[in-house]
Design a protein around this motif. Structure first.
Motif, PDB file in Angstrom:
ATOM      1  N   GLU A  37       0.811  -1.209   0.000  1.00 32.11           N
ATOM      2  CA  GLU A  37       0.000   0.000   0.000  1.00 32.11           C
ATOM      3  C   GLU A  37       0.852   1.269   0.000  1.00 32.11           C
ATOM      4  O   GLU A  37       0.341   2.369  -0.147  1.00 32.11           O
ATOM      5  N   ASP A  38       2.180   1.110   0.183  1.00 29.52           N
ATOM      6  CA  ASP A  38       3.060   2.272   0.193  1.00 29.52           C
ATOM      7  C   ASP A  38       3.716   2.508  -1.162  1.00 29.52           C
ATOM      8  O   ASP A  38       4.544   3.405  -1.313  1.00 29.52           O
ATOM      9  N   ALA A  39       3.375   1.690  -2.135  1.00 29.90           N
ATOM     10  CA  ALA A  39       3.970   1.857  -3.454  1.00 29.90           C
ATOM     11  C   ALA A  39       2.904   2.357  -4.424  1.00 29.90           C
ATOM     12  O   ALA A  39       1.701   2.144  -4.207  1.00 29.90           O
ATOM     13  N   ILE A  40       3.352   3.054  -5.460  1.00 30.87           N
ATOM     14  CA  ILE A  40       2.406   3.478  -6.485  1.00 30.87           C
ATOM     15  C   ILE A  40       2.919   3.017  -7.844  1.00 30.87           C
ATOM     16  O   ILE A  40       4.091   2.694  -8.005  1.00 30.87           O
ATOM     17  N   VAL A  41       2.002   2.990  -8.786  1.00 36.44           N
ATOM     18  CA  VAL A  41       2.378   2.629 -10.148  1.00 36.44           C
ATOM     19  C   VAL A  41       2.691   3.930 -10.892  1.00 36.44           C
ATOM     20  O   VAL A  41       1.946   4.898 -10.783  1.00 36.44           O
ATOM     21  N   GLY A  42       3.821   3.946 -11.589  1.00 40.27           N
ATOM     22  CA  GLY A  42       4.215   5.157 -12.302  1.00 40.27           C
ATOM     23  C   GLY A  42       5.357   5.851 -11.584  1.00 40.27           C
ATOM     24  O   GLY A  42       5.874   5.333 -10.579  1.00 40.27           O
ATOM     25  N   GLN A  43       5.762   7.006 -12.084  1.00 42.90           N
ATOM     26  CA  GLN A  43       6.885   7.693 -11.473  1.00 42.90           C
ATOM     27  C   GLN A  43       6.459   9.052 -10.967  1.00 42.90           C
ATOM     28  O   GLN A  43       5.529   9.662 -11.480  1.00 42.90           O
ATOM     29  N   VAL A  44       7.117   9.494  -9.939  1.00 46.47           N
ATOM     30  CA  VAL A  44       6.822  10.806  -9.392  1.00 46.47           C
ATOM     31  C   VAL A  44       8.002  11.713  -9.737  1.00 46.47           C
ATOM     32  O   VAL A  44       9.138  11.396  -9.399  1.00 46.47           O
TER      33      VAL A  44
ATOM     34  N   PRO B 234      11.512  -1.179 -12.306  1.00 44.28           N
ATOM     35  CA  PRO B 234      10.846  -1.567 -13.531  1.00 44.28           C
ATOM     36  C   PRO B 234      10.214  -2.941 -13.311  1.00 44.28           C
ATOM     37  O   PRO B 234      10.850  -3.837 -12.745  1.00 44.28           O
ATOM     38  N   ALA B 235       8.964  -3.116 -13.717  1.00 42.61           N
ATOM     39  CA  ALA B 235       8.273  -4.376 -13.404  1.00 42.61           C
ATOM     40  C   ALA B 235       7.345  -4.802 -14.524  1.00 42.61           C
ATOM     41  O   ALA B 235       6.958  -3.994 -15.370  1.00 42.61           O
ATOM     42  N   VAL B 236       7.036  -6.091 -14.516  1.00 43.41           N
ATOM     43  CA  VAL B 236       6.076  -6.637 -15.474  1.00 43.41           C
ATOM     44  C   VAL B 236       4.905  -7.215 -14.683  1.00 43.41           C
ATOM     45  O   VAL B 236       5.108  -7.964 -13.725  1.00 43.41           O
ATOM     46  N   VAL B 237       3.702  -6.853 -15.084  1.00 46.74           N
ATOM     47  CA  VAL B 237       2.521  -7.351 -14.367  1.00 46.74           C
ATOM     48  C   VAL B 237       2.322  -8.830 -14.696  1.00 46.74           C
ATOM     49  O   VAL B 237       2.351  -9.226 -15.859  1.00 46.74           O
ATOM     50  N   GLU B 238       2.154  -9.628 -13.666  1.00 50.30           N
ATOM     51  CA  GLU B 238       1.926 -11.063 -13.893  1.00 50.30           C
ATOM     52  C   GLU B 238       0.480 -11.457 -13.672  1.00 50.30           C
ATOM     53  O   GLU B 238      -0.042 -12.345 -14.332  1.00 50.30           O
ATOM     54  N   ALA B 239      -0.143 -10.809 -12.710  1.00 44.29           N
ATOM     55  CA  ALA B 239      -1.540 -11.133 -12.443  1.00 44.29           C
ATOM     56  C   ALA B 239      -2.206  -9.945 -11.784  1.00 44.29           C
ATOM     57  O   ALA B 239      -1.550  -9.140 -11.123  1.00 44.29           O
ATOM     58  N   VAL B 240      -3.505  -9.824 -11.974  1.00 45.15           N
ATOM     59  CA  VAL B 240      -4.268  -8.745 -11.352  1.00 45.15           C
ATOM     60  C   VAL B 240      -5.392  -9.370 -10.542  1.00 45.15           C
ATOM     61  O   VAL B 240      -6.112 -10.231 -11.036  1.00 45.15           O
TER      62      VAL B 240
ATOM     63  N   LEU C 105      -1.810  -5.876  -7.737  1.00 44.95           N
ATOM     64  CA  LEU C 105      -1.027  -6.203  -8.915  1.00 44.95           C
ATOM     65  C   LEU C 105       0.143  -7.082  -8.493  1.00 44.95           C
ATOM     66  O   LEU C 105       0.959  -6.666  -7.669  1.00 44.95           O
ATOM     67  N   HIS C 106       0.186  -8.284  -9.030  1.00 45.40           N
ATOM     68  CA  HIS C 106       1.341  -9.147  -8.782  1.00 45.40           C
ATOM     69  C   HIS C 106       2.326  -8.904  -9.909  1.00 45.40           C
ATOM     70  O   HIS C 106       1.997  -9.137 -11.066  1.00 45.40           O
ATOM     71  N   CYS C 107       3.521  -8.436  -9.561  1.00 48.40           N
ATOM     72  CA  CYS C 107       4.492  -8.087 -10.592  1.00 48.40           C
ATOM     73  C   CYS C 107       5.794  -8.841 -10.377  1.00 48.40           C
ATOM     74  O   CYS C 107       6.100  -9.298  -9.274  1.00 48.40           O
ATOM     75  N   ALA C 108       6.546  -8.933 -11.459  1.00 50.98           N
ATOM     76  CA  ALA C 108       7.912  -9.434 -11.352  1.00 50.98           C
ATOM     77  C   ALA C 108       8.832  -8.238 -11.542  1.00 50.98           C
ATOM     78  O   ALA C 108       8.712  -7.518 -12.536  1.00 50.98           O
ATOM     79  N   ALA C 109       9.715  -8.016 -10.557  1.00 52.84           N
ATOM     80  CA  ALA C 109      10.629  -6.882 -10.660  1.00 52.84           C
ATOM     81  C   ALA C 109      12.016  -7.325 -10.231  1.00 52.84           C
ATOM     82  O   ALA C 109      12.171  -7.863  -9.130  1.00 52.84           O
ATOM     83  N   THR C 110      12.995  -7.145 -11.092  1.00 50.35           N
ATOM     84  CA  THR C 110      14.390  -7.504 -10.808  1.00 50.35           C
ATOM     85  C   THR C 110      14.506  -8.875 -10.155  1.00 50.35           C
ATOM     86  O   THR C 110      15.224  -9.063  -9.184  1.00 50.35           O
ATOM     87  N   GLY C 111      13.766  -9.804 -10.671  1.00 49.71           N
ATOM     88  CA  GLY C 111      13.904 -11.177 -10.174  1.00 49.71           C
ATOM     89  C   GLY C 111      13.100 -11.479  -8.921  1.00 49.71           C
ATOM     90  O   GLY C 111      13.050 -12.618  -8.473  1.00 49.71           O
ATOM     91  N   ASP C 112      12.475 -10.466  -8.325  1.00 46.87           N
ATOM     92  CA  ASP C 112      11.647 -10.709  -7.143  1.00 46.87           C
ATOM     93  C   ASP C 112      10.177 -10.558  -7.515  1.00 46.87           C
ATOM     94  O   ASP C 112       9.844  -9.960  -8.534  1.00 46.87           O
ATOM     95  N   ARG C 113       9.320 -11.093  -6.648  1.00 45.95           N
ATOM     96  CA  ARG C 113       7.894 -10.881  -6.859  1.00 45.95           C
ATOM     97  C   ARG C 113       7.478  -9.725  -5.968  1.00 45.95           C
ATOM     98  O   ARG C 113       7.796  -9.683  -4.786  1.00 45.95           O
ATOM     99  N   VAL C 114       6.784  -8.794  -6.565  1.00 48.26           N
ATOM    100  CA  VAL C 114       6.405  -7.584  -5.836  1.00 48.26           C
ATOM    101  C   VAL C 114       4.903  -7.383  -5.982  1.00 48.26           C
ATOM    102  O   VAL C 114       4.346  -7.566  -7.064  1.00 48.26           O
ATOM    103  N   LEU C 115       4.277  -7.033  -4.868  1.00 47.84           N
ATOM    104  CA  LEU C 115       2.839  -6.832  -4.860  1.00 47.84           C
ATOM    105  C   LEU C 115       2.557  -5.348  -4.664  1.00 47.84           C
ATOM    106  O   LEU C 115       3.184  -4.697  -3.824  1.00 47.84           O
TER     107      LEU C 115
ATOM    108  N   ASP D 223       1.704  -6.177 -18.979  1.00 50.44           N
ATOM    109  CA  ASP D 223       2.064  -4.756 -19.070  1.00 50.44           C
ATOM    110  C   ASP D 223       3.395  -4.486 -18.390  1.00 50.44           C
ATOM    111  O   ASP D 223       3.719  -5.093 -17.365  1.00 50.44           O
ATOM    112  N   LYS D 224       4.152  -3.555 -18.957  1.00 45.86           N
ATOM    113  CA  LYS D 224       5.392  -3.122 -18.315  1.00 45.86           C
ATOM    114  C   LYS D 224       5.101  -1.801 -17.622  1.00 45.86           C
ATOM    115  O   LYS D 224       4.469  -0.923 -18.191  1.00 45.86           O
TER     116      LYS D 224
END
Ligand SMILES: Nc1ncnc2c1ncn2[C@@H]1O[C@H](COP(=O)(O)OP(=O)(O)OP(=O)(O)O)[C@@H](O)[C@H]1O
Ligand SMILES: [Mg+2]
Lengths: 351, 294
Positions: free
Chosen positions: A276-283, A292-298, A307-317, A330-331
């Motif tokens: 909940e402390d992260a946002i999509v996009g850049q400020v 940089p991340a790729v969406v894997e599942a919504v 949004l379940h994403c893959a970022a730099t080899g880790d899974r990030v929510l 989506d990237k």
């Protein structure tokens, strides 16, 4: 009205299982203390030692300043709500609630008035003649609560009292238990493995892991400043994103092309931020962690989407409010502001 | 409701139950019918002639003071045996729950007496309590108790009750242990927290929840005391002294096979059958109502 103090309490079961390995908790009068932790971490064992159902291997438990180690459960003046409710199947609701009062020699008229007024509070008045097997799960739960309240004990103990209820009823009862506890002002210990229950009910939250206290404090303090990666991933739903840092030439980094935005503390080995402390996009113009991340599942939940994403080899929510516009494949960039980032050392402790 | 299984074949279902029916017919209905028929015959001692006399045998038997005495003896004997066998078994089962080490061994040893044949059990007690050579009889006498089951009717009754109950204790014990284990531990814990001491917990929680087991054992033990104790009585007292331990079953045997009054004996066994059927019916109708299953 009482305080409950545990000093270096340990439990070794016959057979050598060390279930509780030295726990000290002080619960002030009228406070509700929630013990939370994964299965098998010793929550029930600790609760049962407070109740007197399990012998204390070492350390002391005191109620109201008096050490109760050698006092039998019968004389501890506590009440307990069991996970399976443990209602007496051969007695009706009235007798279930009156049983404890009768055993303590309360006058008949007083028993009657107390049982009836408690039944009214819990909306059980019309069920007093029924046997437990003629009640629904939720009603049984209420009777179990009633049996505890009616005695007006010094301490309430709850062992996962809501885990046999459906989600909706659980939410309802959670609020009710909190209100009852506050109105009656009875010191309570509540065991659960549901972090939502833990967060919403607790005055004092105790996170346990493998027989030890991992962190203790106000729920929001623990949420904001988890003392370890264990707590970080246990408190908060969905759990905190944790990413391992690599050290190269004295500098910590995540991966190629990732701006950390800041130099992490010298001993940091893991970085964490909440979905909940992260946002999509850049400020623009603000120093932040950008992944940089790729969406894997919504996962749309209604009010929010995950949004379940893959970022730099880790899974990030990432949690976004409302309906998510992103689709799998989506990237995008994930941005977390620096003041919301948690650092943990190699042992998993907060830095 | 579970769906009913329907056999399309009309004959197969009967064939499937036939063995069971045959056994019941041959070993229960046929002898029972024979007994009923026999009970209305009057036969001379040599078995040469017999006469159909309707209920004359029953009238004669029921008017016989010895028979009325036998009913009393049976009532006392059955009640005492069932009571002793069940209460001792319950006590042992409750104690066995608390054994920490060697629980399995303890339980296994407790079951052994059940494997002893009634007549052998009778002989055991006969020797143990024999006024002149019995180990326990000597101890009793040393304790100042005048013990003589050969002459004293009450002593004899106590002896057969002890022997009969002793043999049944293991069986009851097994069921009580199983019954106790079926009571959730959390109920006992809840009662402890509710301020009930150990004795109180037993009488207000454990005992009521054991009721189905107790009821079942009551039926079984009564039937046992009525029918299966013949061997014990035969071996220990032979119905004596002075018919003080002559139960109904023993009298059936005595009149029929020793005194050869076949008609009387058959009438008695029919009465016995009616009594046991009635007892069981009463137990199910009235006692079971007070029993809470689950
Ligand atoms: N009677 C017992 N004898 C031996 N070991 C036990 C006994 N009861 C519990 N344990 C062990 O002690 C540890 C802690 O058990 P406990 O019941 O306190 O866990 P818990 O935190 O309540 O878990 P859960 O959330 O699944 O209820 C476990 O490893 C368990 O296997
Ligand atoms: Mg538990």
């Amino acid at each position: 009205m009482a305080t409950v103090d545990m000093k270096d309490v340990k439990k070794v079961y016959a057979g050598g299982v060390e279930a509780v390995k030295g726990v000290s908790i002080a619960i002030p009068d009228k406070q509700l203390c929630v013990l939370v932790g994964p299965s098998g971490c010793g929550k029930s064992t600790l609760l049962r030692m407070i109740a007197g159902l399990e012998a204390i291997s070492s350390g002391t438990v005191s109620i109201d300043g008096k050490v109760v180690n050698a006092i039998s459960p019968t004389d501890r003046d506590i009440a307990m709500v069991f996970q399976n409710y443990a209602l007496y199947p051969h007695m009706n609701v009235y007798d279930n609630m009156a049983y404890g009062l009768r055993n303590r020699g309360t006058p008949k008229a007083e028993i009657d008035s107390r049982v009836r007024s408690t039944a009214k509070v819990l909306e059980l008045a019309h069920l007093l003649e029924r046997r437990p097997r003629e009640l629904s799960g939720g009603q049984r739960q209420r009777v179990a609560m009633g049996r505890a309240i009616v005695r007006n004990p010094k301490v309430f103990l709850f062992d996962e009292p809501l885990s046999n209820l459906d989600a909706k009823l659980r939410g309802q009862m959670r609020v009710e238990i909190k209100n009852l506890q506050r109105n009656l002002g009875v010191t309570s210990v509540y065991v659960t493995h549901d972090q939502l229950e833990a967060m919403t009910l607790a005055d004092i939250l105790v996170v346990m892991n493998a027989g030890l206290v991992e962190q203790m404090g106000a729920p929001l303090d623990i949420y904001e400043k988890p003392a370890s990666t264990f707590v970080a991933s246990f408190i908060g739903a969905p759990p905190m994103n944790l990413m391992a840092l690599k050290r190269e030439g004295g500098h910590a980094r995540l991966a190629e092309g990732v701006t950390l935005g800041v130099e992490p503390p010298a001993t940091a080995a893991t970085l964490g931020f909440r979905p909940e402390d992260a946002i999509v996009g850049q400020v623009e113009g603000k120093r932040a962690l950008v992944l940089p991340a790729v969406v894997e599942a919504v996962e749309p939940v209604g009010a929010e989407s995950f949004l379940h994403c893959a970022a730099t080899g880790d899974r990030v929510l990432v949690r976004v409010s409302g309906r998510a516009t992103a689709k799998p494949g989506d990237k995008l960039s994930i941005t977390a502001s620096l003041d919301k980032i948690h650092w943990f050392d190699a042992a998993g402790k907060r830095v | 409701m579970t769906p009913r299984v329907v056999f399309p074949n009309k004959v197969l279902p009967y064939l499937l139950v036939a063995p069971q029916l045959a056994i019941t017919l041959v070993f229960f209905y046929w002898p029972a019918g024979q007994a009923l028929y026999q009970s209305m015959l009057k036969e001379d001692p040599f078995g040469l002639k017999s006469k159909f006399v309707w209920f004359a045998n029953f009238e004669k038997v029921l008017a016989d003071p010895a028979y009325v005495n036998s009913i009393k003896v049976t009532a006392v004997f059955s009640l005492a045996t069932a009571l002793v066998a069940m209460s001792v078994a319950l006590l042992l089962a409750v104690m066995a729950e608390r054994v920490v080490r060697g629980k399995g061994l303890y339980r296994t040893l407790m079951i052994w007496p059940y494997a002893v044949a009634p007549a052998i059990a009778g002989m055991l007690f006969l020797f143990l309590f024999n006024p002149s050579i019995g180990t326990l009889a000597v101890l009793l006498r040393k304790a100042g108790i005048a013990w003589d089951p050969l002459l004293d009717g009450t002593d004899a009754m106590m002896l057969v009750v002890t022997a009969a109950a002793w043999k049944q204790i293991s069986y009851n014990f097994l069921f009580f242990v199983a019954g106790l284990q079926a009571i959730p531990k959390s109920l006992i814990e809840a009662a402890a927290i509710d301020g009930a001491g150990e004795t109180k917990r037993f009488w207000t929680i454990v005992f009521p929840l054991l009721a189905p087991t107790t009821f079942f054992l009551l039926v079984i033990n009564t039937t046992y005391a009525f029918f299966d104790t013949f061997g014990i009585i035969h071996a220990v007292t032979g119905g004596g002294p002075g018919k003080a331990t002559e139960t109904l079953v023993y009298k059936v045997y005595n009149d029929g096979f020793v005194n050869l009054i076949l008609g009387d004996s058959a009438a008695q066994s029919v009465i016995l059958m009616v009594i046991v059927i009635a007892l069981t019916a009463i137990q199910f109708r009235y006692v079971e109502r007070k029993v809470h299953y689950g």
